[in-house]
Design an enzyme around this catalytic site. Structure first.
Site, short mmCIF file in Angstrom:
data_model
loop_
_atom_site.label_atom_id
_atom_site.label_comp_id
_atom_site.label_asym_id
_atom_site.label_seq_id
_atom_site.Cartn_x
_atom_site.Cartn_y
_atom_site.Cartn_z
N HIS A 284 1.21 -0.39 2.29
CA HIS A 284 0.89 -1.33 3.37
C HIS A 284 -0.62 -1.51 3.60
O HIS A 284 -1.06 -2.51 4.14
CB HIS A 284 1.50 -0.85 4.69
N CYS B 181 5.77 2.64 -4.50
CA CYS B 181 5.69 3.45 -3.28
C CYS B 181 4.89 4.73 -3.52
O CYS B 181 5.20 5.50 -4.44
CB CYS B 181 7.12 3.81 -2.87
N GLU C 274 3.32 -4.18 9.66
CA GLU C 274 4.60 -4.89 9.74
C GLU C 274 4.62 -5.83 10.94
O GLU C 274 5.31 -6.84 10.93
CB GLU C 274 5.74 -3.87 9.79
N CYS D 173 -1.03 4.09 0.37
CA CYS D 173 0.23 3.57 0.92
C CYS D 173 0.28 2.08 0.64
O CYS D 173 -0.74 1.40 0.72
CB CYS D 173 0.30 3.84 2.42
N ASP E 150 10.17 -0.10 -4.27
CA ASP E 150 9.45 0.49 -3.13
C ASP E 150 10.47 0.79 -2.05
O ASP E 150 11.59 0.27 -2.07
CB ASP E 150 8.39 -0.50 -2.62
N SER E 151 10.05 1.58 -1.07
CA SER E 151 10.92 1.88 0.06
C SER E 151 11.25 0.61 0.86
O SER E 151 12.26 0.56 1.55
CB SER E 151 10.24 2.88 0.98
N1 DGL Z 1 6.00 2.46 0.81
C1 DGL Z 1 5.58 3.62 1.55
C2 DGL Z 1 4.38 4.28 0.81
O1 DGL Z 1 3.67 3.64 0.05
C3 DGL Z 1 5.20 3.29 2.97
C4 DGL Z 1 6.38 3.01 3.87
C5 DGL Z 1 7.36 4.16 3.96
O2 DGL Z 1 7.09 5.15 4.64
O3 DGL Z 1 8.41 4.04 3.36
O4 DGL Z 1 4.16 5.44 0.98
#
Ligand code: DGL
Length: 274
Positions: free
Chosen positions: A183, A70, A149, A181, A7-8
């Site tokens: 989060h 992600c 976050e 997403c 993931d990012s």
């Molecule tokens: N992990 C990213 C997503 O699911 C969210 C956070 C980001 O913008 O990197 O799109």
């Protein structure tokens, strides 16, 4: 089976949480690109380059499959990853879209995601690929990532923000809402409560991470990704090894990681990708 997940950042641990619940005897290697998060505001080209580097790292750890937790990467880079690597690559978009189509009885579907995910139109394409003519209403919800976050997952501030993002979708009479997403699952309770308050008709929330984990569980059990069927039977038992790697150790990263994962993490190792 060794499952590589990336993931990012740390948000993808919400997907790992579901994988550990549904495919709990499998070994998981997680990489969070914490040095370069967020991806959701970057160009497709840069996201594709970062995604290639993350997948390359996982393959060096000899994973059997790569899971893209992600949504942003799944939206703009997964086709390239499938071409670049020979191992199976799974993303969150198709399972999320399938689940939404399955439960929404032909009515409009809503999706919340990052700017990159929304602008890519990937969820809409996935719905069309399923042969559905359902309308997809998309809403970028950039403020939700920093709220999560910051740990603001309950109370008036996130409630107001969620309301602002939901209202345009509800005006289109959506029947299902995809959390597009990593989060957002942490805000699921609050989103569901707001939907109940604001919508005259019930709206079912779809967590793409859960949908992906269910698909993967079927893949591991049968050797084929489960399409539209519901997963039945007991989850696979046991607790596979989990290794967590990050590209930076930002402040509070362990607390945040444990919040996303929903359990304590023994060791988090920092690595360099390039
Ligand atoms: N992990 C990213 C997503 O699911 C969210 C956070 C980001 O913008 O990197 O799109």
């Amino acid at each position: 089976m060794k499952i590589g997940v990336f993931d990012s950042g740390l948000g993808g641990l919400t997907v790992v949480r579901e994988l550990r619940r549904l495919c709990s005897s499998e070994e998981i290697i997680y990489l969070g690109d914490t040095a370069r998060v967020p991806y959701g505001i970057r160009s497709d080209q840069v996201v594709q380059q970062y995604a290639h580097e993350c997948a390359t790292f996982l393959l060096k750890q000899q994973v059997d499959i790569v899971v893209v937790a992600c949504n942003t990467v799944s939206a703009v880079a997964i086709e390239q990853l499938k071409l670049d690597f020979t191992v199976p690559v799974f993303g969150v978009i198709e399972p999320g879209a399938e689940e939404a189509v399955r439960i929404s009885e032909g009515k409009p579907i809503g999706v919340l995601g990052t700017f990159a995910t929304v602008e890519s139109g990937a969820y809409g394409r996935a719905i069309v690929k399923l042969g559905s003519k359902q309308v997809l209403e998309s809403q970028a919800a950039p403020l939700l990532v920093p709220l999560v976050e910051e740990g603001w997952i309950a109370g008036e501030v996130p409630r107001q923000v969620i309301r602002r993002y939901l209202e345009p979708l509800l005006r289109k009479n959506i029947r299902a809402l995809i959390l597009g997403c990593t989060h957002y699952p942490l805000l699921k309770e609050l989103i569901e409560a707001e939907l109940k308050q604001l919508s005259k008709t019930p709206v079912t929330v779809v967590d793409s991470g859960i949908a992906l984990a269910e698909n993967l569980r079927q893949y591991i059990q049968n050797g084929t990704p489960g399409a539209l069927e519901e997963v039945t039977g007991e989850p696979i038992t046991g607790r596979g090894k989990l290794s967590v790697y990050v590209t930076d150790t930002p402040r509070r990263f362990k607390t945040l990681a444990e919040k996303f994962l929903g359990e304590q993490i023994g060791n988090i190792e920092a690595i360099k990708l390039v």
